[in-house]
Design a protein around this motif. Structure first.
Motif, mmCIF file in Angstrom:
data_model
loop_
_atom_site.group_PDB
_atom_site.id
_atom_site.type_symbol
_atom_site.label_atom_id
_atom_site.label_comp_id
_atom_site.label_asym_id
_atom_site.label_seq_id
_atom_site.Cartn_x
_atom_site.Cartn_y
_atom_site.Cartn_z
ATOM 1 N N SER A 41 -54.729 122.855 -0.732
ATOM 2 C CA SER A 41 -54.235 123.399 0.537
ATOM 3 C C SER A 41 -54.586 122.479 1.700
ATOM 4 N N TYR A 42 -54.653 121.165 1.431
ATOM 5 C CA TYR A 42 -55.054 120.188 2.439
ATOM 6 C C TYR A 42 -54.028 119.061 2.470
ATOM 7 N N ALA A 43 -52.818 119.418 2.870
ATOM 8 C CA ALA A 43 -51.745 118.430 2.920
ATOM 9 C C ALA A 43 -52.060 117.369 3.991
ATOM 10 N N PRO A 44 -51.694 116.097 3.705
ATOM 11 C CA PRO A 44 -50.927 115.597 2.558
ATOM 12 C C PRO A 44 -51.799 115.136 1.384
ATOM 13 N N PHE A 45 -53.111 115.360 1.463
ATOM 14 C CA PHE A 45 -53.963 114.954 0.338
ATOM 15 C C PHE A 45 -53.695 115.821 -0.893
ATOM 16 N N ASN A 46 -53.587 117.126 -0.693
ATOM 17 C CA ASN A 46 -53.256 118.019 -1.812
ATOM 18 C C ASN A 46 -52.659 119.300 -1.272
#
Length: 532
Positions: A41-46
């Motif tokens: 839930s940490y876009a754009p990392f994940n």
């Protein structure tokens, strides 16, 4: 009565010890898997999405949910280099290090910086990404045109909890440092609502936030005008257990990925993230505004919300039933007459003392803390890899049992003493008295409390997100962290919670009416003898 005792004992044994023998296949530790933890839930990392497009990977334990982003693509390259299958385990930020140390995952690939403080607990590979710090604020803020840290004097600034981002806020002269937030979802909501003036982040996240929300802007300081950081603070590395023999292997794999390729992967991640590709702002203007946004969220994440709601109900219903059985067992035991045998009397005293300790501990500590201690503590102390769903059932059941024990005890003692005396007068044993006279009345008395516990359990499953149980709240957080539509997403989640709690309350009221109905009692008509 003996049958009831045995039934309650078996139920208690199953609840307390069943979880230690059950573990799902995706939480085992086969040698051919590389299990990585990330928030998803940490876009754009994940981030989280509902299809496998853009080379997304299925999330462990959830066949209808996928993880995408820069971290996922880098993790895939590492897994391929190790000739292993990549398994993405969704874990809340605060649970990443405990999960790694307890052996539930093999590595942390979640945009984590290899700070000196973290190196005391875990090891890190060479960095796989390096980024500058920025500050995200609103376009209409007094600080939107800031060029240096001095220009943020007096601003209310925060950052994510347990990150070095929060410590660098002190470099801003005259800053009004706010309480750290659990995640970026909370910070973006606080910023949009005006509670804070800005938050510290990394450039990729800042680009994501401003691309999705036209009301936000990113302050990118010129060289020498921004935050002073150590090299490791702005680097991102893979976290691994201390003295892990695979550390050098991962470093060799990372060294084979050029800087140009890493930049290309990040640029592609920024382009592929669902929040930017959905063009939600344009859709809002052309297809009905807020209502259309709600429809888009439901169509994209509705399946995840329904699965989360189903798991929430499963945990709440099972835990309420199991907790009530635990409470009945303890309540009945604590009403047993004191034995005249000195040995049995002593054992009874000890058992009562232990039960009292159990009740006070689980009533006196937050369920979130209990979840962390039980889930990760069992893995650290006994090397037992507990399935998350089973762990959730255990935690909520034991917590509910502590409350129900006191509720049952109160319900038993609420029955008039004359009932006990009358039963003894006609020669009933203690077991017969409890089974035929006391418990039916006590259960009727505590029925509203049982219903109240079921409603509480529906809502309290949200705290299990700390161990990444995929309930409704966890799925909502993953969706909001991806699409950045926090108000709309959590409004939908709140409505689902309301439907579940209102349904549970309605069923309870029907049950109470059924019990209170005259048809639930046997009428005994008096026979007349002819005398008026």
């Amino acid at each position: 009565m003996k049958k009831i005792y045995w039934l309650l004992f078996i139920s208690l044994f199953t609840v307390l010890f069943g979880s230690t023998t059950i573990a799902s296949a995706d939480e085992q530790t086969p040698d051919d898997q590389f299990r990585v933890g990330m928030e998803t839930s940490y876009a754009p990392f994940n981030w989280t999405q509902t299809s496998d497009e853009n080379d997304a990977v299925p999330k462990s334990g959830d066949s209808s949910s996928y993880a995408g982003g820069y971290d996922v693509q880098m993790a895939k390259k590492i897994a391929e280099g190790m000739d292993k299958e990549l398994v993405v385990v969704p874990i809340e930020w605060d649970g990443l290090v405990p999960a790694l140390k307890s052996g539930k995952i093999d590595g942390i690939v979640a945009g984590m910086s290899p700070t000196e403080e973290r190196r005391k607990e875990i090891d890190f590979t060479d960095p796989y990404y390096e980024s500058d710090l920025v500050t995200v604020t609103r376009k209409d803020s007094d600080y939107a045109d800031a060029k240096s840290l001095d220009d943020l004097n007096g601003a209310k600034i925060t950052a994510q909890l347990n990150t070095f981002h929060y410590s660098v806020i002190d470099q801003i002269p005259g800053v009004d440092k706010q309480q750290a937030q659990d995640d970026f979802s909370a910070m973006r909501v606080a910023l949009s609502s005006g509670i804070i003036d800005g938050y510290v982040s990394e450039r990729p996240e800042g680009i994501t936030a401003t691309n999705v929300n036209d009301d936000l802007t990113m302050i990118d300081f010129d060289e020498g005008e921004g935050f002073e950081t150590a090299p490791e603070d702005i680097q991102v590395a893979v976290g691994m257990r201390q003295d892990d023999p695979d550390l050098s292997t991962v470093n060799d794999i990372l060294s084979g990925i050029s800087q140009d390729e890493r930049t290309e992967i990040m640029d592609q991640a920024v382009e592929d993230q669902p929040s930017s590709s959905s063009d939600s702002d344009d859709e809002d203007e052309s297809s009905g505004g807020l209502l259309a946004t709600f429809g888009d969220i439901i169509s994209q994440y509705g399946i995840l919300f329904l699965k989360g709601a189903g798991l929430t109900l499963l945990i709440a219903v099972f835990s309420t039933i199991a907790g009530t059985m635990v409470g009945l067992l303890i309540g009945i035991f604590r009403t047993l007459p004191e034995s005249e045998n000195p040995l049995l009397h002593g054992l009874q005293k000890i058992a009562n003392g232990l039960l009292r300790i159990y009740i006070e501990i689980f009533r006196g500590t937050p369920m979130m803390v209990q979840a962390m201690v039980i889930f990760y503590g069992v893995a650290l102390l006994f090397s037992i890899d507990m399935n998350r769903t089973v762990a959730a059932l255990l935690i909520v059941s034991v917590n509910t049992g502590a409350y129900m024990a006191e509720i049952v005890r109160g319900g038993i003692f609420a029955v008039d003493d004359g009932q006990f005396e009358a039963a003894q007068a006609i020669g009933m044993t203690h077991g017969q008295t409890m089974r035929k006279v006391i418990l039916p009345q006590a259960i009727r008395n505590i029925l509203p409390a049982i219903g109240n516990e079921s409603v509480i359990n529906i809502k309290d499953t949200a705290v299990l997100s700390v161990i990444s149980v995929g309930d409704l709240f966890f799925q909502g957080s993953a969706a909001a962290g991806t699409n950045l539509l926090f108000f709309q997403t959590f409004t939908i989640v709140g409505a689902i919670y309301l439907v579940m709690t209102l349904s549970a309350t309605g069923l309870l009221r029907l049950m109470e009416k059924k019990i209170d109905s005259p048809n639930s009692y046997t009428k005994i008509e008096e026979t007349t003898t002819g005398h008026e």
